[in-house]
Design a protein around this motif. Structure first.
Motif, mmCIF file in Angstrom:
data_model
loop_
_atom_site.group_PDB
_atom_site.id
_atom_site.type_symbol
_atom_site.label_atom_id
_atom_site.label_comp_id
_atom_site.label_asym_id
_atom_site.label_seq_id
_atom_site.Cartn_x
_atom_site.Cartn_y
_atom_site.Cartn_z
ATOM 1 N N SER A 75 47.388 -3.021 2.772
ATOM 2 C CA SER A 75 46.645 -2.715 1.553
ATOM 3 C C SER A 75 47.488 -1.906 0.570
ATOM 4 O O SER A 75 47.713 -0.713 0.764
ATOM 5 N N THR A 76 47.935 -2.564 -0.475
ATOM 6 C CA THR A 76 48.718 -1.888 -1.509
ATOM 7 C C THR A 76 47.911 -0.771 -2.162
ATOM 8 O O THR A 76 48.417 0.326 -2.406
ATOM 9 N N GLU A 77 46.638 -1.044 -2.423
ATOM 10 C CA GLU A 77 45.798 -0.083 -3.138
ATOM 11 C C GLU A 77 45.568 1.176 -2.307
ATOM 12 O O GLU A 77 45.580 2.291 -2.830
ATOM 13 N N PHE A 78 45.352 0.993 -1.012
ATOM 14 C CA PHE A 78 45.155 2.147 -0.134
ATOM 15 C C PHE A 78 46.410 3.013 -0.127
ATOM 16 O O PHE A 78 46.338 4.240 -0.250
ATOM 17 N N ASN A 122 38.506 2.176 -4.942
ATOM 18 C CA ASN A 122 39.552 1.184 -5.185
ATOM 19 C C ASN A 122 40.564 1.088 -4.052
ATOM 20 O O ASN A 122 41.507 0.300 -4.113
ATOM 21 N N SER A 123 40.372 1.882 -2.982
ATOM 22 C CA SER A 123 41.180 1.693 -1.777
ATOM 23 C C SER A 123 40.762 0.435 -1.024
ATOM 24 O O SER A 123 41.473 -0.010 -0.113
ATOM 25 N N PHE A 124 39.620 -0.142 -1.418
ATOM 26 C CA PHE A 124 39.083 -1.334 -0.756
ATOM 27 C C PHE A 124 38.758 -2.410 -1.795
ATOM 28 O O PHE A 124 37.593 -2.683 -2.086
ATOM 29 N N PRO A 125 39.784 -3.031 -2.361
ATOM 30 C CA PRO A 125 39.554 -4.001 -3.438
ATOM 31 C C PRO A 125 38.759 -5.225 -2.997
ATOM 32 O O PRO A 125 38.090 -5.857 -3.825
ATOM 33 N N HIS A 126 38.806 -5.558 -1.703
ATOM 34 C CA HIS A 126 38.039 -6.707 -1.215
ATOM 35 C C HIS A 126 36.536 -6.428 -1.251
ATOM 36 O O HIS A 126 35.733 -7.361 -1.219
ATOM 37 N N ARG A 131 37.257 -1.331 -9.233
ATOM 38 C CA ARG A 131 36.460 -0.183 -9.673
ATOM 39 C C ARG A 131 36.830 1.076 -8.906
ATOM 40 O O ARG A 131 36.962 1.064 -7.684
ATOM 41 N N SER A 132 36.989 2.153 -9.637
ATOM 42 C CA SER A 132 37.319 3.440 -9.027
ATOM 43 C C SER A 132 36.244 4.485 -9.311
ATOM 44 O O SER A 132 36.441 5.668 -9.026
#
Length: 254
Positions: A75-78, A122-126, A131-132
């Motif tokens: 996870s890139t976002e995480f 936004n750590s979980f885009p799926h 959204r943050s």
């Protein structure tokens, strides 16, 4: 967001009451850093914990369970949120908050950022897309409070809402109110995987009731309860575990 397996019953109630997505973090990396375990064993224990959680009846369409070891690398976002948090907290701050010493490994010093990152949607885009601004509620034991006080301090600097906390006290161990349950002490608590025989042999010593009387009452309550859980847990397939732990869209639109 829940990061304590034993708070899963409470989390299940909250999910049912408010019909919200639930994210459960299994901190197998923490176990590896703090305990005498291999990475592989810590990861294996996380999947065993997942079976106990799933056996409580969570809805797979509303629940995502993840292992830190497995999820962070995918996870890139995480990882981006971890980096942002790390940059906001100094070494002196983590020493003061968590009591780290000069001989602690650097993995422990960086771990608070890993525990904090799931607080932000936004750590979980799926699940939440980009959204943050989605607020997070964290049921946690009182010993986890320092992690999330740090998180609440950092959140406004990153433009994220502060997570809200629901604290629970420790349930005392079988040895008395001043003791704490521990997985490393098999006699400190009744485990969900205990057999009927093990439940029967664990002790009582107050003296307010005859030991035999109290043990019979407790055995009659606990044996059917834990037997039922063991049966549900044994019926969980590896495919079911994989379903819960696969990053995917849940039954909510954001």
């Amino acid at each position: 967001y829940c990061n304590n397996c034993y708070l899963s019953v409470y989390s299940r109630y909250l999910q049912d009451a408010f019909d919200v997505p639930l994210v459960i973090q299994l901190t197998d990396d923490e176990k590896f850093l703090w305990k005498d375990l291999t990475v592989e064993k810590a990861n294996e224990l996380a999947y065993e914990n997942a079976k106990d959680i799933i056996a409580l009846g969570f809805d797979v369409n509303k629940t995502f369970i993840f292992s830190d070891i497995d999820y962070i690398g995918s996870s890139t976002e995480f990882y981006r949120n971890m980096l942002k948090i790390q940059k906001c907290v100094t070494f002196n701050q983590v020493k003061g908050i968590f009591g780290f010493g000069d001989s602690d490994c650097i993995g422990k010093i960086s771990f608070p950022a890993i525990q904090a990152a799931p607080s932000f949607s936004n750590s979980f885009p799926h699940i939440f897309g980009s959204r943050s601004d989605i607020h997070c509620l964290i049921p946690c034991a009182i010993d986890q409070d320092p992690y999330f006080r740090m998180t609440r301090d950092v959140a406004p600097r990153l433009g994220y809402p502060k997570p809200a906390l629901l604290h629970s006290q420790f349930f005392p161990a079988l040895q008395g109110a001043q003791t704490k349950m521990s997985a490393s002490d098999p006699n400190s608590s009744i485990f969900l995987t205990d057999t009927d025989k093990k439940i029967k042999t664990k002790d009582y010593g107050s003296g307010k009731l005859l030991t035999g009387e109290l043990k019979k009452i407790l055995i009659d309550i606990l044996q059917p309860m834990i037997r039922s859980h063991r049966e549900r847990r044994a019926a969980i397939t590896e495919n079911e575990v994989k379903q819960f732990m696969t990053p995917r869209k849940l039954a909510f639109d954001y």
